[in-house]
Design a protein around this motif. Structure first.
Motif, PDB file in Angstrom:
ATOM      1  N   GLN A   1      -6.139  11.316  -3.423  1.00 25.46           N
ATOM      2  CA  GLN A   1      -4.805  10.767  -3.168  1.00 25.46           C
ATOM      3  C   GLN A   1      -4.118  11.524  -2.039  1.00 25.46           C
ATOM      4  OE1 GLN A   1      -1.885  10.887  -6.361  1.00 25.46           O
ATOM      5  NE2 GLN A   1      -0.734   9.205  -5.430  1.00 25.46           N
ATOM      6  N   ALA A   2      -4.278  12.835  -2.005  1.00 20.28           N
ATOM      7  CA  ALA A   2      -3.672  13.631  -0.930  1.00 20.28           C
ATOM      8  C   ALA A   2      -4.220  13.227   0.432  1.00 20.28           C
ATOM      9  CB  ALA A   2      -3.910  15.116  -1.183  1.00 20.28           C
ATOM     10  N   VAL A   3      -5.528  13.016   0.514  1.00 28.38           N
ATOM     11  CA  VAL A   3      -6.158  12.620   1.777  1.00 28.38           C
ATOM     12  C   VAL A   3      -5.657  11.251   2.227  1.00 28.38           C
ATOM     13  CG1 VAL A   3      -8.344  11.829   2.744  1.00 28.38           C
ATOM     14  CG2 VAL A   3      -8.230  14.046   1.605  1.00 28.38           C
ATOM     15  N   VAL A   4      -5.496  10.330   1.282  1.00 29.31           N
ATOM     16  CA  VAL A   4      -4.990   9.001   1.625  1.00 29.31           C
ATOM     17  C   VAL A   4      -3.570   9.104   2.186  1.00 29.31           C
ATOM     18  CG1 VAL A   4      -4.280   6.767   0.679  1.00 29.31           C
ATOM     19  CG2 VAL A   4      -6.475   7.755   0.015  1.00 29.31           C
ATOM     20  N   ILE A   5      -2.736   9.938   1.566  1.00 30.84           N
ATOM     21  CA  ILE A   5      -1.361  10.115   2.054  1.00 30.84           C
ATOM     22  C   ILE A   5      -1.360  10.744   3.450  1.00 30.84           C
ATOM     23  CG2 ILE A   5       0.828  11.323   1.664  1.00 30.84           C
ATOM     24  CD1 ILE A   5       0.278  11.068  -1.347  1.00 30.84           C
ATOM     25  N   LEU A   6      -2.194  11.762   3.657  1.00 29.53           N
ATOM     26  CA  LEU A   6      -2.277  12.401   4.971  1.00 29.53           C
ATOM     27  C   LEU A   6      -2.681  11.395   6.046  1.00 29.53           C
ATOM     28  CD1 LEU A   6      -4.062  15.788   4.085  1.00 29.53           C
ATOM     29  CD2 LEU A   6      -1.668  15.486   4.765  1.00 29.53           C
ATOM     30  N   ALA A   7      -3.743  10.637   5.779  1.00 31.10           N
ATOM     31  CA  ALA A   7      -4.230   9.675   6.761  1.00 31.10           C
ATOM     32  C   ALA A   7      -3.203   8.575   7.016  1.00 31.10           C
ATOM     33  CB  ALA A   7      -5.552   9.075   6.293  1.00 31.10           C
ATOM     34  N   HIS A   8      -2.555   8.122   5.946  1.00 34.62           N
ATOM     35  CA  HIS A   8      -1.523   7.087   6.073  1.00 34.62           C
ATOM     36  C   HIS A   8      -0.391   7.567   6.984  1.00 34.62           C
ATOM     37  CE1 HIS A   8       1.492   4.060   4.931  1.00 34.62           C
ATOM     38  NE2 HIS A   8       2.310   5.071   4.704  1.00 34.62           N
ATOM     39  N   CYS A   9       0.074   8.770   6.774  1.00 33.47           N
ATOM     40  CA  CYS A   9       1.217   9.281   7.544  1.00 33.47           C
ATOM     41  C   CYS A   9       0.828   9.664   8.968  1.00 33.47           C
ATOM     42  CB  CYS A   9       1.849  10.462   6.821  1.00 33.47           C
ATOM     43  SG  CYS A   9       2.701   9.992   5.299  1.00 33.47           S
ATOM     44  N   HIS A  10      -0.364  10.215   9.156  1.00 30.16           N
ATOM     45  CA  HIS A  10      -0.808  10.508  10.522  1.00 30.16           C
ATOM     46  C   HIS A  10      -0.827   9.229  11.355  1.00 30.16           C
ATOM     47  CE1 HIS A  10      -3.224  14.225   8.953  1.00 30.16           C
ATOM     48  NE2 HIS A  10      -1.964  14.542   9.213  1.00 30.16           N
TER      49      HIS A  10
ATOM     50  N   THR B   1       0.832  -1.212   0.000  1.00 24.40           N
ATOM     51  CA  THR B   1       0.000   0.000   0.000  1.00 24.40           C
ATOM     52  C   THR B   1       0.859   1.252   0.000  1.00 24.40           C
ATOM     53  OG1 THR B   1      -1.691  -1.191   1.265  1.00 24.40           O
ATOM     54  CG2 THR B   1      -1.852   1.199   1.206  1.00 24.40           C
ATOM     55  N   GLN B   2       1.871   1.281   0.860  1.00 19.34           N
ATOM     56  CA  GLN B   2       2.726   2.456   0.952  1.00 19.34           C
ATOM     57  C   GLN B   2       3.455   2.713  -0.360  1.00 19.34           C
ATOM     58  OE1 GLN B   2       5.106   4.014   4.559  1.00 19.34           O
ATOM     59  NE2 GLN B   2       6.504   2.600   3.556  1.00 19.34           N
ATOM     60  N   HIS B   3       3.939   1.648  -0.985  1.00 20.34           N
ATOM     61  CA  HIS B   3       4.638   1.818  -2.254  1.00 20.34           C
ATOM     62  C   HIS B   3       3.688   2.358  -3.331  1.00 20.34           C
ATOM     63  CE1 HIS B   3       7.708   1.099  -5.295  1.00 20.34           C
ATOM     64  NE2 HIS B   3       6.790   0.504  -6.040  1.00 20.34           N
ATOM     65  N   TYR B   4       2.465   1.898  -3.314  1.00 26.58           N
ATOM     66  CA  TYR B   4       1.501   2.328  -4.321  1.00 26.58           C
ATOM     67  C   TYR B   4       1.197   3.822  -4.194  1.00 26.58           C
ATOM     68  CZ  TYR B   4      -2.683   2.355  -7.256  1.00 26.58           C
ATOM     69  OH  TYR B   4      -3.599   2.635  -8.240  1.00 26.58           O
ATOM     70  N   ILE B   5       0.937   4.280  -2.972  1.00 27.28           N
ATOM     71  CA  ILE B   5       0.525   5.685  -2.828  1.00 27.28           C
ATOM     72  C   ILE B   5       1.689   6.650  -3.001  1.00 27.28           C
ATOM     73  CG2 ILE B   5      -1.420   5.084  -1.352  1.00 27.28           C
ATOM     74  CD1 ILE B   5       0.158   6.003   1.046  1.00 27.28           C
ATOM     75  N   LEU B   6       2.914   6.188  -2.770  1.00 25.92           N
ATOM     76  CA  LEU B   6       4.061   7.091  -2.854  1.00 25.92           C
ATOM     77  C   LEU B   6       4.826   6.987  -4.168  1.00 25.92           C
ATOM     78  CD1 LEU B   6       5.529   6.778   0.752  1.00 25.92           C
ATOM     79  CD2 LEU B   6       4.192   8.675  -0.183  1.00 25.92           C
ATOM     80  N   HIS B   7       4.731   5.874  -4.883  1.00 28.17           N
ATOM     81  CA  HIS B   7       5.604   5.663  -6.035  1.00 28.17           C
ATOM     82  C   HIS B   7       4.905   5.246  -7.327  1.00 28.17           C
ATOM     83  CE1 HIS B   7       9.096   5.979  -3.390  1.00 28.17           C
ATOM     84  NE2 HIS B   7       8.495   5.140  -2.572  1.00 28.17           N
ATOM     85  N   MET B   8       3.726   4.665  -7.252  1.00 27.15           N
ATOM     86  CA  MET B   8       3.072   4.142  -8.446  1.00 27.15           C
ATOM     87  C   MET B   8       2.193   5.205  -9.111  1.00 27.15           C
ATOM     88  SD  MET B   8       4.309   1.094  -8.698  1.00 27.15           S
ATOM     89  CE  MET B   8       3.207   0.180  -9.771  1.00 27.15           C
ATOM     90  N   ASP B   9       1.505   4.795 -10.179  1.00 31.05           N
ATOM     91  CA  ASP B   9       0.676   5.718 -10.938  1.00 31.05           C
ATOM     92  C   ASP B   9      -0.366   6.388 -10.043  1.00 31.05           C
ATOM     93  OD1 ASP B   9       2.024   5.077 -13.222  1.00 31.05           O
ATOM     94  OD2 ASP B   9       0.538   3.636 -13.948  1.00 31.05           O
ATOM     95  N   GLY B  10      -0.575   7.662 -10.301  1.00 31.72           N
ATOM     96  CA  GLY B  10      -1.547   8.430  -9.546  1.00 31.72           C
ATOM     97  C   GLY B  10      -1.571   9.854 -10.056  1.00 31.72           C
TER      98      GLY B  10
END
Length: 420
Positions: free
Chosen positions: A168-177, A68-77
């Motif tokens: 995508q921004a919200v997913v990254i925020l929630a993931h990192c929080h 999941t982390q690799h997808y949201i930070l490095h894959m298509d989006g």
């Protein structure tokens, strides 16, 4: 399969080494083959960042987390790579998580980010600065997230966000929080300050009001304000000692990871949900908006495949071996959602007090709601003979419950915007 070796305890609030900048590439082929045992061995041999090494005692979950982390930070989006890591910096900074701030700062530069942006939030593009408010609210008081926040971001002239970018921004925020909670919570082998079982000076304990009608106080352990003060004092003493022992090179690294430059309104923090009579925040009822029936389909439609990956994370943590009982895992999950304003109508919250010991509840609430204050935990998990893997299991539950809670609030607000 024999019992996996337990990971060596690490202090995740310290700066990561350079080798941690891009750990996921080491595991891609292993994850594709679904070889969780080999993945765990790679991690335990030191070929991974400190977070992965902590999770290695639960290899199936680790595989899901890394994917999941690799997808949201490095894959298509929809978002460019520098934006993704800068958003991660903003999220980690809300909790003063220098470990993640430094890690994503290094990754930000590696993928071509503008170094000047790291001077502070005011140096970032206006579009990124627009995320500051929703970042603050989701991190500390997610129940305040509303349709107006979404509208502001989607209708701001040339600086507006697209719906796909915002998701995508919200997913990254929630993931990192939520990852900040894990980072700080996993320092369970640090030196602890003994915790008094009684509130000092007769101060009445705080409690979660959702179950007050049934006479069940979910937070009857001690005054959270006293807890925060003691944690802060302990952390200040540790930081002073660290700076005195640090050379010039180390000081430069600490400066580089300074989270305060990415924060506005630093006094904004977690408050008890509807703790006062004049507060009229409506309880978030899962029966009205759930991950399974609403959030999953929306996020998967707006950000392709992320719903499946997130759902696999939630299922992976649910499939971990029971903590003494399956009911205990549910009590931990529902208690975290409870203190964040989310309630299950079909759950008897009296079970929380029956299944979770007082110190455990205090630890869970501190890690879930005050992760920036838990760099030096004062809530030892010592009252039962827990293995390292079991302590990590508890922190995984805290992380995933926090992640789902933030996503539910954000996705409900997006849904309200779309149907308005």
């Amino acid at each position: 399969m024999g019992e996996l070796p337990e990971p060596r305890p690490q202090f995740l609030h310290q700066k990561p080494t350079v080798s941690l900048v891009s750990p996921l590439s080491l595991f891609l082929q292993v994850m594709v083959n679904g070889d969780s045992e080999r993945l765990s061995l790679l991690v335990n041999r030191g070929n991974a960042d400190a977070v992965s090494q902590q999770m290695a005692s639960h290899p199936k979950y680790l595989e899901s987390f890394l994917r999941t982390q690799h997808y949201i930070l490095h894959m298509d989006g929809p978002l460019p790579l520098p934006y993704r890591h800068y958003i991660a910096i903003m999220a980690a900074a809300r909790y003063h998580c220098d470990y993640l701030v430094y890690l994503h700062s290094a990754q930000f530069l590696r993928v071509g980010g503008e170094p000047q942006w790291l001077q502070g939030l005011e140096a970032a593009p206006p579009r990124l600065r627009l995320l500051d408010h929703i970042n603050k609210v989701l991190a500390h008081q997610p129940w305040l997230t509303g349709c107006s926040h979404i509208q502001t971001l989607l209708k701001t002239g040339e600086q507006c966000w697209s719906l796909a970018e915002l998701v995508q921004a919200v997913v990254i925020l929630a993931h990192c929080h939520s990852l900040c909670s894990f980072v700080f919570g996993c320092n369970t082998d640090a030196d602890f300050v003994p915790l008094s079982s009684k509130s000092p000076n007769g101060t009445p304990p705080t409690f979660c009001p959702f179950d007050a009608a049934n006479g069940n106080s979910l937070d009857s352990t001690c005054d959270m304000m006293c807890l925060k003060e003691r944690i802060q004092k302990s952390q200040e003493e540790r930081e002073t000692q660290t700076l005195q022992q640090t050379g010039n090179t180390e000081k430069e690294m600490i400066c580089f990871a300074d989270a305060s430059r990415f924060i506005t309104d630093p006094d904004f923090c977690y408050q008890e949900f509807a703790r006062k009579e004049e507060d009229h925040f409506q309880v978030f009822r899962v029966q009205d908006y759930s991950w399974e029936d609403h959030g999953f389909s929306l996020v998967n439609r707006l950000y392709s495949d992320i719903g499946h990956l997130l759902d696999d994370r939630f299922r992976s943590v649910a499939r971990l071996p029971p903590l003494h009982s399956t009911d205990m895992k549910r009590a931990i999950w529902n208690y975290i959602h409870c203190v964040l304003g989310i309630r299950y109508d079909d759950y008897d919250y009296g079970e929380v007090n029956q299944l979770l010991e007082r110190d455990l509840k205090l630890y869970i609430k501190a890690v879930a709601c005050f992760p920036d204050s838990t760099k030096t935990p004062v809530c030892p998990l010592r009252w039962t003979p827990l293995k390292t893997s079991e302590r990590i299991h508890i922190n995984l539950l805290i992380m995933e419950a926090r992640l789902q809670a933030e996503l539910l609030y954000a996705l409900r607000a997006i849904t309200q915007y779309m149907i308005a």
